[in-house]
Scaffold this motif. Structure first.
Motif, PDB file in Angstrom:
ATOM      1  N   ILE A  67       0.855  -1.188   0.000  1.00 56.03           N
ATOM      2  CA  ILE A  67       0.000   0.000   0.000  1.00 56.03           C
ATOM      3  C   ILE A  67       0.889   1.235   0.000  1.00 56.03           C
ATOM      4  N   ASP A  68       0.625   2.143  -0.943  1.00 56.50           N
ATOM      5  CA  ASP A  68       1.445   3.357  -0.989  1.00 56.50           C
ATOM      6  C   ASP A  68       0.641   4.633  -0.763  1.00 56.50           C
ATOM      7  N   PHE A  69      -0.678   4.529  -0.631  1.00 55.05           N
ATOM      8  CA  PHE A  69      -1.545   5.687  -0.420  1.00 55.05           C
ATOM      9  C   PHE A  69      -2.686   5.247   0.478  1.00 55.05           C
ATOM     10  N   VAL A  70      -2.994   6.031   1.496  1.00 55.56           N
ATOM     11  CA  VAL A  70      -4.024   5.666   2.466  1.00 55.56           C
ATOM     12  C   VAL A  70      -5.098   6.748   2.493  1.00 55.56           C
ATOM     13  N   MET A  71      -6.343   6.321   2.366  1.00 58.51           N
ATOM     14  CA  MET A  71      -7.480   7.232   2.481  1.00 58.51           C
ATOM     15  C   MET A  71      -8.269   6.810   3.711  1.00 58.51           C
ATOM     16  N   LEU A  72      -8.379   7.694   4.685  1.00 57.60           N
ATOM     17  CA  LEU A  72      -9.152   7.396   5.886  1.00 57.60           C
ATOM     18  C   LEU A  72     -10.611   7.757   5.620  1.00 57.60           C
ATOM     19  N   ALA A  73     -11.433   6.743   5.586  1.00 53.18           N
ATOM     20  CA  ALA A  73     -12.867   6.934   5.324  1.00 53.18           C
ATOM     21  C   ALA A  73     -13.626   6.098   6.342  1.00 53.18           C
ATOM     22  N   GLY A  74     -13.767   6.635   7.541  1.00 53.14           N
ATOM     23  CA  GLY A  74     -14.444   5.907   8.589  1.00 53.14           C
ATOM     24  C   GLY A  74     -13.508   5.286   9.612  1.00 53.14           C
ATOM     25  N   TYR A  75     -12.214   5.446   9.418  1.00 57.03           N
ATOM     26  CA  TYR A  75     -11.233   4.951  10.394  1.00 57.03           C
ATOM     27  C   TYR A  75     -11.138   6.008  11.486  1.00 57.03           C
ATOM     28  N   LEU A  76     -11.583   5.684  12.683  1.00 58.90           N
ATOM     29  CA  LEU A  76     -11.744   6.700  13.720  1.00 58.90           C
ATOM     30  C   LEU A  76     -10.554   6.842  14.669  1.00 58.90           C
ATOM     31  N   SER A  77      -9.630   5.903  14.645  1.00 59.07           N
ATOM     32  CA  SER A  77      -8.492   5.994  15.557  1.00 59.07           C
ATOM     33  C   SER A  77      -7.491   7.037  15.086  1.00 59.07           C
ATOM     34  N   ILE A  78      -6.898   7.698  16.053  1.00 59.59           N
ATOM     35  CA  ILE A  78      -5.858   8.679  15.754  1.00 59.59           C
ATOM     36  C   ILE A  78      -4.556   7.917  15.501  1.00 59.59           C
ATOM     37  N   LEU A  79      -3.891   8.247  14.406  1.00 62.11           N
ATOM     38  CA  LEU A  79      -2.658   7.559  14.025  1.00 62.11           C
ATOM     39  C   LEU A  79      -1.462   8.159  14.757  1.00 62.11           C
ATOM     40  N   THR A  80      -0.545   7.297  15.143  1.00 56.90           N
ATOM     41  CA  THR A  80       0.659   7.755  15.828  1.00 56.90           C
ATOM     42  C   THR A  80       1.715   8.165  14.803  1.00 56.90           C
ATOM     43  N   GLN A  81       2.791   8.710  15.328  1.00 59.25           N
ATOM     44  CA  GLN A  81       3.912   9.162  14.503  1.00 59.25           C
ATOM     45  C   GLN A  81       4.484   8.017  13.663  1.00 59.25           C
ATOM     46  N   THR A 124     -21.756  24.766   7.319  1.00 60.62           N
ATOM     47  CA  THR A 124     -20.782  23.775   7.768  1.00 60.62           C
ATOM     48  C   THR A 124     -20.091  23.293   6.501  1.00 60.62           C
ATOM     49  N   GLY A 125     -19.557  22.114   6.485  1.00 62.93           N
ATOM     50  CA  GLY A 125     -18.935  21.664   5.253  1.00 62.93           C
ATOM     51  C   GLY A 125     -18.145  20.393   5.422  1.00 62.93           C
ATOM     52  N   VAL A 126     -17.265  20.173   4.470  1.00 67.80           N
ATOM     53  CA  VAL A 126     -16.420  18.983   4.424  1.00 67.80           C
ATOM     54  C   VAL A 126     -14.994  19.440   4.136  1.00 67.80           C
ATOM     55  N   THR A 127     -14.046  18.814   4.812  1.00 64.68           N
ATOM     56  CA  THR A 127     -12.623  19.099   4.607  1.00 64.68           C
ATOM     57  C   THR A 127     -11.890  17.793   4.344  1.00 64.68           C
ATOM     58  N   LEU A 128     -11.035  17.793   3.339  1.00 60.92           N
ATOM     59  CA  LEU A 128     -10.078  16.707   3.152  1.00 60.92           C
ATOM     60  C   LEU A 128      -8.705  17.292   3.416  1.00 60.92           C
ATOM     61  N   HIS A 129      -7.919  16.578   4.224  1.00 63.11           N
ATOM     62  CA  HIS A 129      -6.595  17.086   4.592  1.00 63.11           C
ATOM     63  C   HIS A 129      -5.603  15.940   4.724  1.00 63.11           C
ATOM     64  N   PHE A 130      -4.331  16.285   4.560  1.00 68.30           N
ATOM     65  CA  PHE A 130      -3.286  15.313   4.818  1.00 68.30           C
ATOM     66  C   PHE A 130      -3.207  15.090   6.329  1.00 68.30           C
ATOM     67  N   VAL A 131      -2.885  13.876   6.716  1.00 71.44           N
ATOM     68  CA  VAL A 131      -2.761  13.539   8.127  1.00 71.44           C
ATOM     69  C   VAL A 131      -1.345  13.837   8.593  1.00 71.44           C
ATOM     70  N   ASP A 132      -1.267  14.513   9.724  1.00 75.14           N
ATOM     71  CA  ASP A 132       0.019  14.738  10.375  1.00 75.14           C
ATOM     72  C   ASP A 132      -0.080  14.145  11.779  1.00 75.14           C
ATOM     73  N   THR A 133       0.835  14.480  12.658  1.00 78.75           N
ATOM     74  CA  THR A 133       0.833  13.878  13.988  1.00 78.75           C
ATOM     75  C   THR A 133      -0.159  14.534  14.939  1.00 78.75           C
ATOM     76  N   GLY A 134      -0.830  15.584  14.510  1.00 78.64           N
ATOM     77  CA  GLY A 134      -1.882  16.195  15.318  1.00 78.64           C
ATOM     78  C   GLY A 134      -3.229  15.563  14.988  1.00 78.64           C
TER      79      GLY A 134
END
Length: 180
Positions: A67-81, A124-134
């Protein structure tokens, strides 16, 4: 997730879905994956001693499936560093609000929509963003505003949000795959 599956199967997104990962046993996304013959794995939080241990396993599973690209669509856990470093600028999250509003730890799904309605927001709205450590703090890729009409209900607002999420997630995944 179904919007992504449909777009891949119809050729709109020039890629394949190599794996579905769930952080919850019994998640509907796992059924969707099975129906479309997509490999899947569940990495439930309770199955690991720590988030770090879980995310080390997540990286291992992603690499095992190339896997080289990840799309979070319903994955609710916060990812670690651990995950973010291994997939920097290759993880995109969809958030059902206009970041920086209604975001961060604890802000997901109906929690957001109920608060938007309670606060009598006009949009209101929808945002797509890259995931960082925050949490919901990575660089924004795209946002789309959605009006909150007078008399809006939780169900009617969710319907508008979901329609926008489905369209934007496909557009964003398509653009990412064409550029990379």
């Amino acid at each position: 997730m179904q919007a992504l599956i449909d777009a891949v199967e119809s050729g709109i997104i020039p890629a394949s879905i190599g794996l579905v990962v769930s952080d919850r046993e019994g998640a509907f996304g796992l059924e969707r994956a099975k129906k479309h013959n997509i490999p899947s794995v569940t990495l439930a939080r309770k199955s690991f001693r720590s988030l770090s241990e879980r995310d080390e396993k997540l990286v291992e599973v992603l690499k095992d499936h190339d896997i080289d690209f990840v799309m979070l669509a319903g994955y609710l856990s916060i990812l670690t560093q651990t995950v973010v470093k291994n997939y920097e600028n290759r993880i995109i999250n969809i958030h059902p609000a206009l970041i920086p509003n209604y975001c961060g730890k604890g802000y997901y799904g109906d929690v957001i929509h109920k608060e938007v309605l309670q606060n009598k927001e006009k949009e209101t709205g929808v945002t797509l963003h890259f995931v960082d450590t925050g949490v919901d703090s990575g660089p924004i890729i795209v946002q789309e505003r959605i009006s909150v009409d007078e008399g809006e209900t939780l169900e009617s607002l969710k319907k508008k949000i979901h329609a926008t999420e489905h369209r934007l997630i496909v557009q964003t995944a398509k653009a990412y795959c064409e550029d990379n």
